[in-house]
Design a protein around this motif. Structure first.
Motif, PDB file in Angstrom:
ATOM      1  N   THR A 140       0.824  -1.209   0.000  1.00 28.96           N
ATOM      2  CA  THR A 140       0.000   0.000   0.000  1.00 28.96           C
ATOM      3  C   THR A 140       0.855   1.254   0.000  1.00 28.96           C
ATOM      4  O   THR A 140       0.507   2.265  -0.624  1.00 28.96           O
ATOM      5  CB  THR A 140      -0.941  -0.013   1.224  1.00 28.96           C
ATOM      6  OG1 THR A 140      -1.753  -1.189   1.186  1.00 28.96           O
ATOM      7  CG2 THR A 140      -1.856   1.200   1.214  1.00 28.96           C
TER       8      THR A 140
ATOM      9  N   ARG B  79      -3.347   3.498  -1.466  1.00 33.32           N
ATOM     10  CA  ARG B  79      -3.415   4.379  -0.293  1.00 33.32           C
ATOM     11  C   ARG B  79      -4.740   5.137  -0.281  1.00 33.32           C
ATOM     12  O   ARG B  79      -5.364   5.295   0.775  1.00 33.32           O
ATOM     13  CB  ARG B  79      -2.242   5.364  -0.303  1.00 33.32           C
ATOM     14  CG  ARG B  79      -0.907   4.708  -0.026  1.00 33.32           C
ATOM     15  CD  ARG B  79       0.139   5.709   0.467  1.00 33.32           C
ATOM     16  NE  ARG B  79       0.423   6.725  -0.531  1.00 33.32           N
ATOM     17  CZ  ARG B  79       1.344   6.612  -1.482  1.00 33.32           C
ATOM     18  NH1 ARG B  79       2.051   5.497  -1.583  1.00 33.32           N
ATOM     19  NH2 ARG B  79       1.568   7.589  -2.332  1.00 33.32           N
ATOM     20  N   ALA B  80      -5.176   5.592  -1.458  1.00 31.36           N
ATOM     21  CA  ALA B  80      -6.462   6.294  -1.547  1.00 31.36           C
ATOM     22  C   ALA B  80      -7.604   5.348  -1.196  1.00 31.36           C
ATOM     23  O   ALA B  80      -8.554   5.730  -0.500  1.00 31.36           O
ATOM     24  CB  ALA B  80      -6.646   6.864  -2.945  1.00 31.36           C
TER      25      ALA B  80
ATOM     26  N   GLU C 142      -7.419   2.749   0.741  1.00 32.34           N
ATOM     27  CA  GLU C 142      -7.352   2.478   2.173  1.00 32.34           C
ATOM     28  C   GLU C 142      -7.968   3.622   2.976  1.00 32.34           C
ATOM     29  O   GLU C 142      -8.653   3.396   3.981  1.00 32.34           O
ATOM     30  CB  GLU C 142      -5.913   2.249   2.606  1.00 32.34           C
ATOM     31  CG  GLU C 142      -5.756   1.791   4.045  1.00 32.34           C
ATOM     32  CD  GLU C 142      -4.324   1.480   4.393  1.00 32.34           C
ATOM     33  OE1 GLU C 142      -4.083   0.446   5.042  1.00 32.34           O
ATOM     34  OE2 GLU C 142      -3.445   2.268   4.020  1.00 32.34           O
ATOM     35  N   LEU C 143      -7.730   4.853   2.542  1.00 28.02           N
ATOM     36  CA  LEU C 143      -8.317   6.002   3.232  1.00 28.02           C
ATOM     37  C   LEU C 143      -9.838   5.948   3.191  1.00 28.02           C
ATOM     38  O   LEU C 143     -10.508   6.322   4.154  1.00 28.02           O
ATOM     39  CB  LEU C 143      -7.813   7.303   2.599  1.00 28.02           C
ATOM     40  CG  LEU C 143      -6.359   7.676   2.898  1.00 28.02           C
ATOM     41  CD1 LEU C 143      -5.963   8.912   2.096  1.00 28.02           C
ATOM     42  CD2 LEU C 143      -6.170   7.927   4.393  1.00 28.02           C
ATOM     43  N   SER C 144     -10.390   5.485   2.072  1.00 27.54           N
ATOM     44  CA  SER C 144     -11.846   5.373   1.981  1.00 27.54           C
ATOM     45  C   SER C 144     -12.377   4.315   2.946  1.00 27.54           C
ATOM     46  O   SER C 144     -13.463   4.467   3.514  1.00 27.54           O
ATOM     47  CB  SER C 144     -12.269   5.040   0.546  1.00 27.54           C
ATOM     48  OG  SER C 144     -11.932   3.704   0.193  1.00 27.54           O
TER      49      SER C 144
ATOM     50  N   VAL D  84     -10.871   3.498   5.842  1.00 28.30           N
ATOM     51  CA  VAL D  84     -10.736   4.093   7.170  1.00 28.30           C
ATOM     52  C   VAL D  84     -11.898   5.039   7.453  1.00 28.30           C
ATOM     53  O   VAL D  84     -12.438   5.072   8.566  1.00 28.30           O
ATOM     54  CB  VAL D  84      -9.391   4.842   7.295  1.00 28.30           C
ATOM     55  CG1 VAL D  84      -9.327   5.649   8.578  1.00 28.30           C
ATOM     56  CG2 VAL D  84      -8.233   3.851   7.236  1.00 28.30           C
ATOM     57  N   TRP D  85     -12.296   5.803   6.452  1.00 28.23           N
ATOM     58  CA  TRP D  85     -13.415   6.739   6.625  1.00 28.23           C
ATOM     59  C   TRP D  85     -14.698   5.984   6.966  1.00 28.23           C
ATOM     60  O   TRP D  85     -15.504   6.454   7.778  1.00 28.23           O
ATOM     61  CB  TRP D  85     -13.603   7.564   5.358  1.00 28.23           C
ATOM     62  CG  TRP D  85     -14.758   8.512   5.453  1.00 28.23           C
ATOM     63  CD1 TRP D  85     -14.791   9.711   6.089  1.00 28.23           C
ATOM     64  CD2 TRP D  85     -16.077   8.312   4.910  1.00 28.23           C
ATOM     65  NE1 TRP D  85     -16.048  10.284   5.985  1.00 28.23           N
ATOM     66  CE2 TRP D  85     -16.857   9.446   5.259  1.00 28.23           C
ATOM     67  CE3 TRP D  85     -16.667   7.293   4.163  1.00 28.23           C
ATOM     68  CZ2 TRP D  85     -18.187   9.586   4.886  1.00 28.23           C
ATOM     69  CZ3 TRP D  85     -17.999   7.435   3.782  1.00 28.23           C
ATOM     70  CH2 TRP D  85     -18.736   8.553   4.151  1.00 28.23           C
TER      71      TRP D  85
ATOM     72  N   ASN E  88      -4.864   3.908  14.415  1.00 30.26           N
ATOM     73  CA  ASN E  88      -4.023   3.805  13.228  1.00 30.26           C
ATOM     74  C   ASN E  88      -2.570   4.154  13.522  1.00 30.26           C
ATOM     75  O   ASN E  88      -1.656   3.582  12.933  1.00 30.26           O
ATOM     76  CB  ASN E  88      -4.569   4.701  12.119  1.00 30.26           C
ATOM     77  CG  ASN E  88      -5.853   4.146  11.514  1.00 30.26           C
ATOM     78  OD1 ASN E  88      -6.242   3.017  11.813  1.00 30.26           O
ATOM     79  ND2 ASN E  88      -6.506   4.931  10.688  1.00 30.26           N
TER      80      ASN E  88
END
Length: 247
Positions: free
Chosen positions: A114, A121-122, A124-126, A128-129, A165
């Motif tokens: 990642t 990475r993008a 993964e951020l989604s 996490v959100w 995190n």
């Protein structure tokens, strides 16, 4: 059946076989250079079988998050209405830790992959959100009726995710060698000290004093803060920090 016959080894579930094939190719060729056709060829299945389990190539990198998110949502919904809400969301975050810790090798490989692929990475951020939103929705229900209920819910949810995190990345950077439970527990302890409550009211004491930069070495010191009921949470925190700075 002859006593000498040996049953063939059981094949791994197709979903697991696809994940294993994908990561083998990602490590050998690179993520961008690997296609879905490459993955299904190595796994010995057809394209339709792949898309039955994973909507896209990105999803095969994060095969367990959907189930974990469902488990977290169910865990929050099953909570006793009398349970302390901040502790509950911290316990919910530990479900994510458990998912990573069940397979440290895979989790570390995914972390490294990642970091190398901006698109992942993008993605993964989604993910996490979505975890943060689940925590915030639960807290909004628990804080309903409070003037600052929505703000507090969003701030606490963001703090839980950030603390979790931060600790999770430390564990992954150690290649899974440090104690995951201890590392995440320490980080979530900061959130509980800052925002959690007990039967006697807001959490207080050396832990919260240390969090806000106060003199934890003087546990008998008492700081009384008077603030407007409708004051935003960030302002209250700022006044606490200022009060400890003067103490």
């Amino acid at each position: 059946m002859s006593s000498s016959s040996v049953a063939p080894p059981a094949k791994p579930p197709m979903r697991d076989a696809l994940v294993a094939a994908a990561f083998r190719l990602f490590l050998e060729r690179g993520y961008e250079q690997t296609t879905v056709d490459d993955i299904v060829a190595l796994a010995g299945v057809g394209r339709r079988s792949f898309f039955r389990y994973f909507p896209s190539k990105e999803d095969v990198v994060f095969p367990d998050h959907e189930g974990c998110l469902a488990d977290m949502t169910a865990f929050l919904a099953a909570g006793d209405p009398e349970c302390e809400p901040v502790r509950r969301v911290c316990d919910a975050a530990r479900l994510v830790l458990r998912m990573y810790a069940e397979n440290p090798t895979f989790s570390v490989q995914r972390y490294r992959l990642t970091k190398q692929v901006p698109g992942l990475r993008a993605y993964e951020l989604s993910v996490v959100w979505r975890y943060e939103r689940a925590l915030a929705e639960y807290l909004r229900g628990r804080y309903a009726g409070r003037p600052d209920g929505t703000l507090r819910a969003d701030v606490v949810a963001a703090a839980v995710v950030a603390a979790h995190n931060n600790a999770l990345r430390s564990w992954l950077r150690s290649d899974g060698r440090i104690d995951a439970d201890e590392t995440v527990g320490h980080a979530l302890g900061y959130v509980q000290a800052a925002f959690g409550t007990t039967a006697a009211g807001p959490a207080a004491g050396p832990a919260s004093a240390a969090l806000f930069g106060g003199p934890a070495e003087h546990p008998d010191d008492v700081v009384v803060l008077v603030s407007r009921r409708d004051a935003p949470l960030w302002r209250v925190v700022q006044e606490i920090e200022t009060a400890f700075g003067r103490a």
